[in-house]
Design a protein around this motif. Structure first.
Motif, short mmCIF file in Angstrom:
data_model
loop_
_atom_site.label_atom_id
_atom_site.label_comp_id
_atom_site.label_asym_id
_atom_site.label_seq_id
_atom_site.Cartn_x
_atom_site.Cartn_y
_atom_site.Cartn_z
N PHE A 53 32.66 49.77 44.30
CA PHE A 53 32.68 50.40 45.63
C PHE A 53 34.10 50.55 46.20
N ASN A 54 35.11 50.25 45.33
CA ASN A 54 36.52 50.42 45.71
C ASN A 54 36.83 49.71 47.04
N LEU A 55 36.31 48.52 47.20
CA LEU A 55 36.48 47.79 48.46
C LEU A 55 37.88 47.21 48.61
N PHE A 56 38.66 47.19 47.52
CA PHE A 56 40.04 46.72 47.64
C PHE A 56 40.86 47.65 48.53
N GLU A 57 40.48 48.94 48.56
CA GLU A 57 41.22 49.93 49.35
C GLU A 57 40.66 50.07 50.76
N ASN A 58 39.61 49.33 51.07
CA ASN A 58 38.96 49.46 52.38
C ASN A 58 39.79 48.79 53.47
N LEU A 119 43.53 33.04 34.30
CA LEU A 119 43.43 34.50 34.39
C LEU A 119 42.82 34.94 35.72
N PHE A 120 41.87 34.17 36.26
CA PHE A 120 41.31 34.49 37.59
C PHE A 120 42.39 34.30 38.69
N PHE A 121 43.21 33.26 38.50
CA PHE A 121 44.30 33.03 39.46
C PHE A 121 45.29 34.21 39.46
N ILE A 122 45.67 34.66 38.26
CA ILE A 122 46.60 35.80 38.14
C ILE A 122 45.98 37.06 38.74
N SER A 123 44.69 37.27 38.47
CA SER A 123 43.99 38.45 39.01
C SER A 123 43.95 38.41 40.53
N GLY A 124 43.67 37.22 41.07
CA GLY A 124 43.62 37.08 42.53
C GLY A 124 44.97 37.36 43.18
N ILE A 125 46.05 36.88 42.54
CA ILE A 125 47.41 37.14 43.07
C ILE A 125 47.68 38.64 43.12
N ALA A 126 47.27 39.36 42.06
CA ALA A 126 47.47 40.81 42.02
C ALA A 126 46.75 41.50 43.18
N VAL A 127 45.49 41.09 43.43
CA VAL A 127 44.71 41.70 44.52
C VAL A 127 45.35 41.38 45.88
N LEU A 128 45.75 40.13 46.06
CA LEU A 128 46.37 39.75 47.35
C LEU A 128 47.68 40.48 47.59
N LEU A 129 48.44 40.72 46.53
CA LEU A 129 49.68 41.50 46.68
C LEU A 129 49.37 42.92 47.16
N LYS A 130 48.27 43.47 46.67
CA LYS A 130 47.86 44.81 47.11
C LYS A 130 47.50 44.80 48.58
N TYR A 131 46.87 43.74 49.03
CA TYR A 131 46.43 43.64 50.42
C TYR A 131 47.58 43.38 51.39
N ILE A 132 48.41 42.39 51.04
CA ILE A 132 49.40 41.95 52.02
C ILE A 132 50.81 42.45 51.72
N GLY A 133 51.05 42.97 50.52
CA GLY A 133 52.37 43.47 50.16
C GLY A 133 52.56 44.90 50.62
N LYS A 134 53.81 45.27 50.92
CA LYS A 134 54.13 46.64 51.30
C LYS A 134 54.17 47.53 50.06
N GLU A 135 54.04 48.84 50.27
CA GLU A 135 54.00 49.78 49.17
C GLU A 135 55.40 50.01 48.58
N LYS A 136 56.07 48.93 48.22
CA LYS A 136 57.36 49.04 47.56
C LYS A 136 57.15 49.15 46.06
N GLN A 137 58.10 49.79 45.39
CA GLN A 137 57.95 50.02 43.95
C GLN A 137 57.86 48.72 43.18
N ILE A 138 58.62 47.72 43.60
CA ILE A 138 58.59 46.44 42.89
C ILE A 138 57.22 45.77 42.99
N ILE A 139 56.57 45.90 44.16
CA ILE A 139 55.22 45.33 44.34
C ILE A 139 54.21 46.10 43.50
N VAL A 140 54.33 47.43 43.52
CA VAL A 140 53.41 48.27 42.73
C VAL A 140 53.52 47.92 41.25
N ASN A 141 54.74 47.82 40.75
CA ASN A 141 54.93 47.49 39.33
C ASN A 141 54.45 46.08 39.01
N LEU A 142 54.65 45.13 39.95
CA LEU A 142 54.21 43.75 39.72
C LEU A 142 52.69 43.67 39.61
#
Length: 644
Positions: A53-58, A119-142
């Motif tokens: 349901f693409n709820l990460f972008e909600n 692996l769940f911890f790494i996945s969670g960090i990636a999702v949280l970066l998407k939520y709370i990180g700014k749309e900077k290129q370094i964040i996107v690549n990370l």
């Protein structure tokens, strides 16, 4: 990301169903494979729903906090699970939540792998970066790189099952289940998609370039062929009595056939795209050539001097007209050093504000090409691959001179009209009293002729003659003065006797004063001189006397006096009339608030007299003011330079 979510949700749903009905095959793929742990399946199901349901972008404020809370809990759980390996304690209380004693060899089936927790911890960090990180290129690549790491870890573990190499998926850490490994492959791909199109790896996969098309086709094919082919080989050889070499050969043959078909298809598409791109390139080159030819033609045929300068004002191009005007080539020189007489940049030059492509601005500059005025049209454009400014010079010197002359004529015409109107007003105002006197005597003779004796008739006729002569002389003086003032009212100061001017104006109003029974007294000492325009001072005294007579009741008196202070002489006209209310005193000399009031004998006025007086006094270098008290009278005074 949606496809990855569906696959993850399907795998986790089968695993949970297998645990609920006691069929471990649903969560392990093969009987001797480790099944997916219940907690692992539950977490994958949550991620699957979020991806489907693409709820990460909600960004819904009501939903977002719940999603964040769930992801944070899974992330913390994964970290604790990974830390259990080092401190040898149950930090997650998993044994109480999912109780069970089944084992496969020495491996407990109900417990999540420490590796899975990481692996769940790494996945969670990636999702949280998407939520709370700014749309900077370094964040996107990370985020994308973390997704690739998770996917690669799952892929390596799945290869361990396929090729029977336990070191790839097990060891001292509790091994990763085959279904868990596959789920992590697609979870990592989902995280890669979550990072967005600006991610370096995704940019290599999207677009119409040949390399992107080949990667999109071959990469999934190679991964799926290896995973599915080897999985089928293991499954068939394990459950059916078929030669493993034959199975490998068939799978390899099918993979080669699919690869050949895919290669031929991609080659055809790539060459078609290349041919199309080449045709478009040739067409674009032709259009560019035509555009450049058209540009050069237009630049040559513009009927004005023109050039093209860069952002520093350096001349890059000049047309033939400009070259002919200057008699030389000026390429490479600064524009202001060539055009401006003072050799300095224009104060309002658009180049100072920065060149904007396609934006046109017109400025006007003087002292161009030996004192001429030019209208310069500036247009931002690209010239030889860099920003530049097209400048078209239009000589408007003649037009500006014509406009200046027209403005001068308009001003003179306005001045002439204003002067004419003012002169007419003065003539009409000043002739009103003498003619009122004449009309009064003629009415008297007309209505009471029979009642007068011969001496009375002769007396009235004499006064009528005197009034007519005064009116005629006044009219003649006014007309002569008005002829002198046709080009604007001008001041001609001379030495004038205020006593004589006062006496002459008293004679004009003698009959009016006699009719209203008002006494006029000239208290000015003979030989009192002022330096002023005679006609203007006469008009001032005449207006002030007229107003005094107008607002003085029968039996009253009017006096004319003067006084000298320093180099100014003050002349006053004082009456014992009705006086002026205080609210009128403040506006009595203002042209914007002209007003007229009937006199004590209902005399009419124009309301212009005092305004004219003020203007004439000021033109002669003096001031005018009034002092008044209602019921007691008024004193109008004005100053003039002392006559020498």
């Amino acid at each position: 990301m949606t496809i990855s979510g569906i696959i993850i949700f399907t795998i986790s749903a089968m695993a949970i169903t297998g645990w609920l009905i006691g069929k471990h095959m649903l969560s392990s793929f093969l009987p001797d494979y480790i099944p997916m742990a219940p907690s692992t399946a539950l977490f994958f199901m949550v991620y699957g729903v979020l991806m489907i349901f693409n709820l990460f972008e909600n960004n819904n404020r009501k939903i977002k906090p719940y999603i964040l809370t769930i992801v944070v809990l899974i992330t913390i759980y994964g970290l604790l699970k990974f830390l259990e390996y080092f401190i040898h304690r149950d930090l997650t209380l998993e044994q109480f939540i999912f109780s069970g004693s089944e084992k496969l060899g020495d491996i407990p089936l109900y417990k999540m792998s420490n590796y899975t927790g990481l692996l769940f911890f790494i996945s969670g960090i990636a999702v949280l970066l998407k939520y709370i990180g700014k749309e900077k290129q370094i964040i996107v690549n990370l985020i994308g790189n973390l997704g690739l790491l998770v996917s690669f870890a799952g892929f390596v573990a799945s290869l361990g099952y396929i090729f029977g190499t336990p070191f790839l998926y097990s060891g001292n850490i509790i091994p990763l289940a085959f279904t868990t490994a596959i789920a992590f492959v697609f979870l990592g791909l989902g995280l890669l998609a979550l990072s967005g199109e600006n991610n370096y790896f995704i940019r290599k996969l999207i677009g119409s370039q040949s390399s992107a098309r080949i990667l999109r086709a071959f990469l999934p094919f190679l991964i799926l062929v290896n995973i599915i082919g080897d999985s089928l080989e293991q499954y068939i050889s394990h459950n059916y009595n078929v030669n493993q070499a034959l199975i490998s050969a068939l799978v390899s043959l099918i993979a080669i056939i699919i690869a050949i078909i895919l290669t031929l298809y991609l080659t055809k598409r790539v060459f078609q795209s290349a041919n199309k791109a080449e045709a478009e390139r040739l067409k674009a080159e032709e259009e560019l050539k035509e555009t450049l030819e058209l540009r050069d033609t237009l630049l040559k045929t513009i009927p004005f001097e023109m050039d093209i300068v860069d952002e520093k004002g350096t001349i890059l191009f000049q047309n033939e007209l400009l070259k002919k005007k200057l008699g030389r080539d000026i390429l490479g020189e600064k524009c202001w050093e060539i055009y401006r007489d003072d050799k300095t940049p224009c104060l309002d030059c658009p180049i100072k504000k920065g060149i904007k492509i396609g934006v046109t601005e017109t400025t006007e500059s003087s002292d161009i090409f030996d004192g001429k005025i030019f209208e310069i049209i500036h247009t931002g454009l690209m010239y030889n691959g860099k920003k530049a400014m097209l400048e078209i010079f239009h000589n408007v010197t003649d037009r500006k001179q014509s406009e200046t002359q027209l403005k001068k004529y308009a001003g003179e015409l306005e001045l002439s009209n204003n002067t004419k109107d003012k002169l007419f007003s003065i003539i009409a105002h000043d002739l009103r009293s003498p003619f009122n006197s004449i009309l009064g005597f003629t009415d008297l003779l007309n209505e009471q002729f029979e009642t007068f004796n011969d001496d009375e008739k002769k007396s009235i006729i004499v006064k009528l003659k005197e009034s007519s002569e005064n009116a005629y002389n006044l009219l003649e003086n006014l007309l002569a003065w008005s002829l002198e003032q046709r080009e604007g009212i001008k001041v001609k100061p001379e030495k004038i006797d205020l006593y004589e001017i006062a006496s002459m104006q008293m004679d004009i109003f003698d009959n009016v004063a006699h009719t209203k029974n008002i006494r006029i007294v000239n208290l000015i000492t003979p030989g009192t001189f002022a330096n002023a325009d005679s006609n203007m001072v006469t008009t001032i005294v005449r207006n002030l006397l007229n107003n005094a007579l107008k607002f003085t009741r029968s039996g009253g008196s009017i006096s004319l006096t003067t006084g000298v202070k320093n180099d100014q002489i003050t002349m006053s006209v004082t009456d014992t009339g009705v006086g002026i209310p205080s609210h009128i005193l403040n506006t009595i000399f203002k042209s914007t608030e002209t007003q007229t009031t009937n006199g004590t004998a209902n005399e009419k006025g124009t309301g212009l007299g005092l305004i004219v007086c003020k203007e004439f006094v000021e033109k002669n270098g003096g001031e005018i003011w009034v002092e008044s008290e209602v019921g007691k009278g008024s004193r109008f005074s004005f100053t003039l330079p002392v006559g020498v």
